[in-house]
Design a protein around this motif. Structure first.
Motif, short mmCIF file in Angstrom:
data_model
loop_
_atom_site.label_atom_id
_atom_site.label_comp_id
_atom_site.label_asym_id
_atom_site.label_seq_id
_atom_site.Cartn_x
_atom_site.Cartn_y
_atom_site.Cartn_z
N SER A 35 152.98 120.69 28.23
CA SER A 35 153.77 119.46 28.03
C SER A 35 153.41 118.40 29.04
O SER A 35 153.71 117.23 28.84
CB SER A 35 155.26 119.81 28.11
N SER A 44 151.19 115.58 27.56
CA SER A 44 151.76 114.68 26.56
C SER A 44 152.28 113.43 27.23
O SER A 44 152.85 113.49 28.33
CB SER A 44 152.88 115.39 25.81
N ASP A 84 154.11 110.91 21.79
CA ASP A 84 155.33 111.37 21.11
C ASP A 84 155.79 110.36 20.07
O ASP A 84 156.21 110.74 18.96
CB ASP A 84 156.44 111.61 22.15
#
Length: 442
Positions: A83, A86, A91
């Motif tokens: 994560s 990201s 997103d």
């Protein structure tokens, strides 16, 4: 939208040239063109591509420097990655893609439901219409059967009444006294008139009306049957081949074809040989029908100077045919040929939609004949010297094309009188919706 977004939309690097931009735009335009995507709406994307292409093209031509960037690949399986790799922008892009995919799936499901509902409505309407037609047909058949039963019942009763009347007459004649007379019909009529007078309502005869209706229906069936036979005979006469039609006589037209008034001619009918080109002058002799004469001069009033045997004089042009009587008998073409057909004039049936472009460098008049292998009637196209023609009326099928050339076309005989030639141009050519071209050669 910024210029960098335009580059990103066209999938171009910041240092791309004009050729690369054009190639990328063509590839994406083919991919997102609305006509290439019938199951989804790509109109907005296609319009954005057009605007971006113009902006990028102008920027390349003006030398505008664009900040370098890299294509972003969205991986739907990014949940398995760390994560920490990201970013908020990723997103948002992922959520936007999922939302658009969800909207597209919903639109596709709604379209399928609307199409299914439309098909069901059409099927229901057809079933209802068929039911109405079948019901109406059964009702008409039931009424017709009732009318025929009533008519048969009426005829049976009428026959029984007639037999009873004849039996009563025989009885009266057998047992009446000698010399006595008795009128049975008058007494019967008086009884009917008395009964009718005492009744306030006149008697009705429903059986008679039904019989008349049945007779009218039978008469209608006979009329329609006769019309069907007449229509069949009419269309058979219309679609008979041109060669089977009888020869028609062509009316003489004065002043045409003066070049054929020199040399050998023949008399079409019996005519007077005058001393001068005038009907008031005295006639020397009568020239019989069907003999050869030598024509030497034609006046403006359509009188021809001829020599017959040892006599010379004037004869009216309408009484002479071109060439010799032997040639007329050989070709079967008597009388006058009439005016030459117009360029592109068609002889015979030619109802169709196929197209043929005819290039015509010939130095003589010609007649292009279409002989069908599929049973269509034969037809011909008349072509003047050196003039092309486009035929847009050929029925689809396979043909053999025959070219006839010559001089002095005879309209009644549908052929050339002199110097005629005939040859097959194409054997087994297929005519369809595509246009074809044909160049004629001598």
């Amino acid at each position: 939208m910024s210029l960098s977004n335009d580059y990103r939309l066209l999938e171009l690097e910041s240092d791309a040239n004009e050729a690369q931009a054009k190639a990328s735009y063509r590839r994406l335009a083919k991919l997102y063109h609305p006509d290439k995507n019938p199951h989804r709406d790509t109109t907005e994307i296609f319009q954005n591509l057009q605007v971006a292409y113009q902006n990028v093209l102008n920027a390349i031509r003006q030398g505008v420097i664009v900040q370098d960037w890299k294509n972003v690949d969205f991986d739907l399986s990014s949940s398995n990655k760390d994560s920490s790799q990201s970013t908020p922008n990723d997103d948002l892009q992922y959520a936007y893609i999922k939302e658009r995919q969800k909207a597209y799936d919903e639109l596709k499901r709604n379209s399928a439901k609307h199409e299914q509902a439309r098909q069901n409505a059409i099927r229901t309407a057809r079933n209802t219409l068929n039911e109405k037609r079948v019901k109406k047909m059964y009702e008409e058949a039931f009424k017709a059967s009732q009318a025929s039963d009533a008519f048969r019942h009426y005829t049976d009763n009428h026959q029984s009444h007639t037999n009873a009347d004849s039996q009563v007459d025989d009885f009266i004649h057998q047992y009446q006294p000698q010399g006595a007379t008795y009128n049975y019909s008058e007494s019967y009529n008086e009884d009917i008139s008395i009964d009718s007078a005492t009744d306030s309502h006149p008697p009705s005869y429903p059986i008679k009306g039904a019989a008349l209706k049945a007779a009218f229906q039978a008469l209608g069936y006979l009329v329609f049957f006769a019309l069907g036979i007449f229509g069949t005979l009419y269309w058979q006469s219309v679609y008979e081949p041109l060669t089977d039609s009888p020869k028609k006589e062509v009316v003489y037209v004065p002043g045409i074809y003066p070049q054929f008034r020199q040399g050998l001619n023949y008399t079409v009918k019996q005519a007077n040989l005058y001393l001068a080109p005038d009907t008031e002058s005295k006639g020397q002799i009568v020239v019989p029908e069907g003999v050869d004469v030598i024509a030497s001069q034609l006046t403006s009033s359509d009188w021809v100077a001829i020599r017959y045997q040892d006599r010379a004089g004037w004869i009216q042009g309408k009484n002479l045919g071109f060439g010799s009587i032997e040639h007329a008998q050989k070709t079967g073409c008597y009388g006058h040929p009439g005016q030459a057909p117009d360029h592109g004039e068609v002889f015979g049936q030619h109802k169709g939609t196929s197209r043929l472009r005819i290039l015509n460098p010939l130095t003589t008049q010609s007649l292009l004949t279409f002989e069908s292998y599929d049973g269509f009637p034969t037809f011909s196209i008349f072509l003047h010297v050196g003039q092309p023609f486009a035929a847009n009326f050929i029925p689809r099928g396979q043909y053999r094309l025959v070219l006839q050339t010559g001089s002095l076309y005879h309209r009644a005989c549908n052929q050339f009188l002199f110097n005629k030639t005939s040859k097959v141009v194409i054997e087994g050519v297929q005519f369809s919706s595509a246009e074809q071209s044909l160049t004629l050669t001598q």
